[in-house]
Design an enzyme around this catalytic site. Sequence first.
Site, mmCIF file in Angstrom:
data_model
loop_
_atom_site.group_PDB
_atom_site.id
_atom_site.type_symbol
_atom_site.label_atom_id
_atom_site.label_comp_id
_atom_site.label_asym_id
_atom_site.label_seq_id
_atom_site.Cartn_x
_atom_site.Cartn_y
_atom_site.Cartn_z
ATOM 1 N N ASN A 39 -11.531 8.486 -1.058
ATOM 2 C CA ASN A 39 -11.243 7.079 -1.340
ATOM 3 C C ASN A 39 -12.109 6.136 -0.501
ATOM 4 O O ASN A 39 -11.750 4.980 -0.296
ATOM 5 C CB ASN A 39 -9.767 6.792 -1.063
ATOM 6 C CG ASN A 39 -8.854 7.710 -1.855
ATOM 7 O OD1 ASN A 39 -9.000 7.833 -3.056
ATOM 8 N ND2 ASN A 39 -7.927 8.361 -1.173
ATOM 9 N N HIS A 125 3.881 4.478 -5.993
ATOM 10 C CA HIS A 125 3.549 5.575 -5.068
ATOM 11 C C HIS A 125 4.816 6.172 -4.435
ATOM 12 O O HIS A 125 5.814 5.467 -4.219
ATOM 13 C CB HIS A 125 2.652 4.993 -3.967
ATOM 14 C CG HIS A 125 1.981 6.004 -3.114
ATOM 15 N ND1 HIS A 125 2.457 6.383 -1.877
ATOM 16 C CD2 HIS A 125 0.838 6.706 -3.307
ATOM 17 C CE1 HIS A 125 1.632 7.271 -1.341
ATOM 18 N NE2 HIS A 125 0.645 7.491 -2.189
ATOM 19 N N GLU A 170 1.661 -2.086 -7.549
ATOM 20 C CA GLU A 170 0.432 -1.788 -6.807
ATOM 21 C C GLU A 170 -0.671 -2.669 -7.371
ATOM 22 O O GLU A 170 -0.640 -3.020 -8.554
ATOM 23 C CB GLU A 170 0.050 -0.309 -6.970
ATOM 24 C CG GLU A 170 1.037 0.618 -6.300
ATOM 25 C CD GLU A 170 0.699 2.100 -6.460
ATOM 26 O OE1 GLU A 170 -0.441 2.431 -6.825
ATOM 27 O OE2 GLU A 170 1.600 2.913 -6.214
ATOM 28 N N SER A 174 -3.131 4.212 -7.983
ATOM 29 C CA SER A 174 -3.900 5.245 -7.292
ATOM 30 C C SER A 174 -4.394 6.354 -8.206
ATOM 31 O O SER A 174 -5.421 6.955 -7.948
ATOM 32 C CB SER A 174 -3.073 5.825 -6.152
ATOM 33 O OG SER A 174 -1.830 6.287 -6.620
ATOM 34 N N ASP A 199 1.611 -3.281 -3.174
ATOM 35 C CA ASP A 199 0.959 -2.207 -2.421
ATOM 36 C C ASP A 199 -0.525 -2.262 -2.792
ATOM 37 O O ASP A 199 -0.917 -1.900 -3.891
ATOM 38 C CB ASP A 199 1.594 -0.863 -2.812
ATOM 39 C CG ASP A 199 0.953 0.314 -2.064
ATOM 40 O OD1 ASP A 199 -0.169 0.153 -1.538
ATOM 41 O OD2 ASP A 199 1.571 1.398 -2.031
ATOM 42 N N LYS A 222 -8.474 3.881 2.872
ATOM 43 C CA LYS A 222 -9.151 3.889 1.576
ATOM 44 C C LYS A 222 -10.481 3.128 1.753
ATOM 45 O O LYS A 222 -11.363 3.650 2.414
ATOM 46 C CB LYS A 222 -8.226 3.283 0.519
ATOM 47 C CG LYS A 222 -6.793 3.911 0.560
ATOM 48 C CD LYS A 222 -6.589 5.102 -0.332
ATOM 49 C CE LYS A 222 -5.460 6.043 0.020
ATOM 50 N NZ LYS A 222 -4.093 5.601 -0.255
HETATM 51 C C1 LIG Z 1 -2.713 6.226 0.039
HETATM 52 C C2 LIG Z 1 -1.566 5.366 -0.384
HETATM 53 C C3 LIG Z 1 -0.523 5.058 0.484
HETATM 54 C C4 LIG Z 1 -0.394 5.721 1.819
HETATM 55 O O1 LIG Z 1 -1.374 5.328 2.718
HETATM 56 P P1 LIG Z 1 -1.829 6.319 3.888
HETATM 57 O O2 LIG Z 1 -2.430 5.419 4.888
HETATM 58 O O3 LIG Z 1 -2.796 7.266 3.275
HETATM 59 O O4 LIG Z 1 -0.614 7.010 4.386
HETATM 60 C C5 LIG Z 1 0.444 4.166 0.050
HETATM 61 N N1 LIG Z 1 0.393 3.625 -1.172
HETATM 62 C C6 LIG Z 1 -0.582 3.923 -2.051
HETATM 63 C C7 LIG Z 1 -0.582 3.307 -3.397
HETATM 64 C C8 LIG Z 1 -1.586 4.822 -1.691
HETATM 65 O O5 LIG Z 1 -2.524 5.150 -2.551
#
Ligand SMILES: *Cc1c(COP(=O)(O)O)cnc(C)c1O
Length: 369
Positions: A39, A125, A170, A174, A199, A222
Site C-alpha cells: 500500500n 473494515h 471509508e 480497501s 476511515d 499506507k
Molecule cells: C489498513 C487499514 C486499517 C488499519 O490500519 P493499520 O495501521 O494497518 O493497523 C484500518 N482501516 C482500513 C480501511 C484499512 O485499510
Amino acid sequence: MTAIKQWQQRLSAAMTAKTAAGLLRQRRLANPRLDFSHNDYLGLARDADVAAALAEGALTFGHGSTASPLISGYTAAHQQLEQGLCRASGQEAALLFCSGFSANGSLFKTLFGSAEVILADKLMHASALDGIRDSGAKLVRFSHNDVASARAQLQRLAAADTPVSAIVTESVFSMDGDEAPLVALKQLALEFGCALIVDDAHGFGWRPLAVQPDLQLVTFGKALGGQGAAILASQLVIDYLVSHSRAYIYSTALSPASCVAVNVALDKAQQGATRAQLMDNIAYFREVAVALGIEIMPSHTPIQGVLTRDIERTLSIAYQLREQGIAVGAIRPPTVPQGLCRLRITLSVAHQPRDIQQLLTALAQALGC
Ligand SMILES: *Cc1c(COP(=O)(O)O)cnc(C)c1O
C-alpha cells in the site's frame, strides 16, 4: 481428555477445515521483483529523506517513546506530527495511535455506547466492525456506497425513535478501491443531525477528502509508507479520548522517531508532482489492461481489482505471477464475500510503465485472455 488436549484438538480441527477450504492464511518471506501488493502508493517507505528523518528523530527523541503518552511518552515529536496532521486535514485536533486497527477500535468503543445507533457501510473494515461491536452501540448497515439505502435506514430509524448518531464509511475502500459518495453522505448527516465518520486509511496522503467529516481516521502505513495512525476530530472528542481511550492510555506511545519521519513523509506526500505521477500510473494501468482484454473493476484509485471469483483460480493465478517474481494480493473470504475472490493490484509512483506492462502481460497470460 484433559482440558489442554481438548483445546489443542479444537485448534487443530479448525486448521484442517481451513486448509481443506483453501482458506488457510500463511506468511511468506516477501522479496518480489515487482511488488503490486503493498500500500506504499507514493513510494515513501524507502524514501531517503524520510529514512534520514527517522534516523535524526531517533537520535534526538529516541527510537522508542519509553512510556505511555500520559506518563512521559508524549514528546515534541508527537505534538509536531499532530499539528502537521491538523494542518493537512483542516481538523481541529489529533491523537496518535500505534496502528490504525487500534485507533479505529478505540474510536468506536470509547466514543459510543449502548445509547447510540451507528449506521455503517456494508463493506467497512474489520477494525471498525470490532470497535462498534465492542462499543455496545446498535449497528445498522447500509448497502455499499448506496446513498438511497443510507437515507432509507436513517428515515426508518428516526421514525422508530432510535435516531442514528453517526454515519460511518471509508474514503477509499480497501479491497475494491472504489470511493464513498462523501458529499452526499455529508448532506445526509447534516439533514438527519448525525456525525459523519470517515476511515481515510487508503486516501490520506495521496488526495484530500471532498468534505470535512466530524471524525477522520488516518493511517501512516499506507500512502505515507510508515507506521501508526491518528484520529482527527474536534478538541472535545480528542480530549475525551485522552481521558478515556484504554488503547491510548495503557499502551506505549508511538515511536517519536516514527513521528518525525511521518511528518516529513506528509510534507512530501503533499507535493503535487508525486500525486500527478500516481494518477498517470493508474491511468496507464487501466488503459493497458483494457487493451489486453483484462476485466478490471471500476476504480480511479491506486487499488485496482481483477475479479477471479473462485478461490482455486485466484490462488493459481497469484501463484503463477509469484513464480515470475510478481506479487499481487489474492483476496478470499472472509475478506470478501464468497464467489467474489479477486486479485488486488496496487499501484505506486515507484512503478515504471514497463513494470506495469510486465505485470499485465503476465496477468493476461495467466487469465487466458
Ligand atoms: C489498513 C487499514 C486499517 C488499519 O490500519 P493499520 O495501521 O494497518 O493497523 C484500518 N482501516 C482500513 C480501511 C484499512 O485499510
